[in-house]
Scaffold this active site. Sequence first.
Site, PDB file in Angstrom:
ATOM      1  N   PHE A   1      12.283  10.897  11.579  1.00  0.00           N
ATOM      2  CA  PHE A   1      13.070  11.296  10.415  1.00  0.00           C
ATOM      3  C   PHE A   1      14.216  12.207  10.853  1.00  0.00           C
ATOM      4  O   PHE A   1      14.087  12.954  11.834  1.00  0.00           O
ATOM      5  CB  PHE A   1      12.204  12.081   9.417  1.00  0.00           C
ATOM      6  CG  PHE A   1      11.181  11.265   8.690  1.00  0.00           C
ATOM      7  CD1 PHE A   1      11.421  10.797   7.402  1.00  0.00           C
ATOM      8  CD2 PHE A   1       9.970  10.968   9.285  1.00  0.00           C
ATOM      9  CE1 PHE A   1      10.474  10.049   6.722  1.00  0.00           C
ATOM     10  CE2 PHE A   1       9.009  10.211   8.609  1.00  0.00           C
ATOM     11  CZ  PHE A   1       9.262   9.753   7.331  1.00  0.00           C
TER      12      PHE A   1
ATOM     13  N   THR B   1       7.007   7.503  12.875  1.00  0.00           N
ATOM     14  CA  THR B   1       8.331   7.359  12.273  1.00  0.00           C
ATOM     15  C   THR B   1       9.177   8.589  12.596  1.00  0.00           C
ATOM     16  O   THR B   1       8.702   9.722  12.510  1.00  0.00           O
ATOM     17  CB  THR B   1       8.240   7.201  10.746  1.00  0.00           C
ATOM     18  OG1 THR B   1       7.478   6.023  10.444  1.00  0.00           O
ATOM     19  CG2 THR B   1       9.620   7.065  10.115  1.00  0.00           C
TER      20      THR B   1
END
Length: 288
Positions: free
Chosen positions: A176, A174
């Site tokens: 960020f 992921t």
Amino acid sequence: MGTSNIIAFQGFPGAYSDLACRNARPTMTTMPCATFEDAFSAVREGRASLAMIPVENSIAGRVADNHNLLPEGGLHIIGEHFQRVNHQLLAPKGATLDSIQTVRSHIQALSQCQTAIRSLGLQAINHADTAGAAKEIAAMNDPRHAAIASSLAAEIYGLDILKSGIEDASHNTTRFLILAREPKLPAVGSCKTITTFVFRVRSVPAALYKALGGFATNGINMTKLESYMVGGHFTQTQFYADVEGHPDERPLRLALEELDFFAREVKILGVYPANPFRYQESQRIGED
């Protein structure tokens, strides 16, 4: 404790966003928030100095809520962080792989662990949050029920890890963005730089083609371009873009000037150092 040492995230303590904050800013204290907007507000109102929000996952794609929040959130992107997602199968003390019958987690975590769930014959139950599921399992304290969450959630809620790394895809990562009240531009030439901006094109034929032409002619690498609806109107589209380069460098400055001629409402959301993970990943793909 002063707010200068606090970083806000959306989710329960032990969420992957919590883990990402601790890895990206290990000296800071994390602040859980109920919603992404609450995390933005915590920084705007001075209760936290930074916020960290997920914007895309290598499997699930973009986090749509945040593409809408970023342009109007009143914060500036000052950095990025790539967090590897390692899903853990968690259960109360004394539970075993044979004793568990159900598993709770966020729908995306469940979908990313389908092979393990099927092989163990578990009933999957959707939950709003991975760490919230772990908290619920700890409160139930029933060896028949398990959760999929992070190793940090196991530590916080006193759960055992029955099986580690149960995700189907080894590349599950992921991205960020780190946000602050004020911009923090790196010095020109000090590092590889990413510039993130949003824009809308004028309603004329080939407007997007013309708007993007300046990036090609000036040798600017565009690493991301996404469109999304604005205000629920099918005819109003906003574009979100990441490019390599600094707006104070001549090539990107010229490209943005050309974009401004063909587009409207161009807004730079942040100029920040490129995380080295970007180039490690590119090198790995090139070797495959």
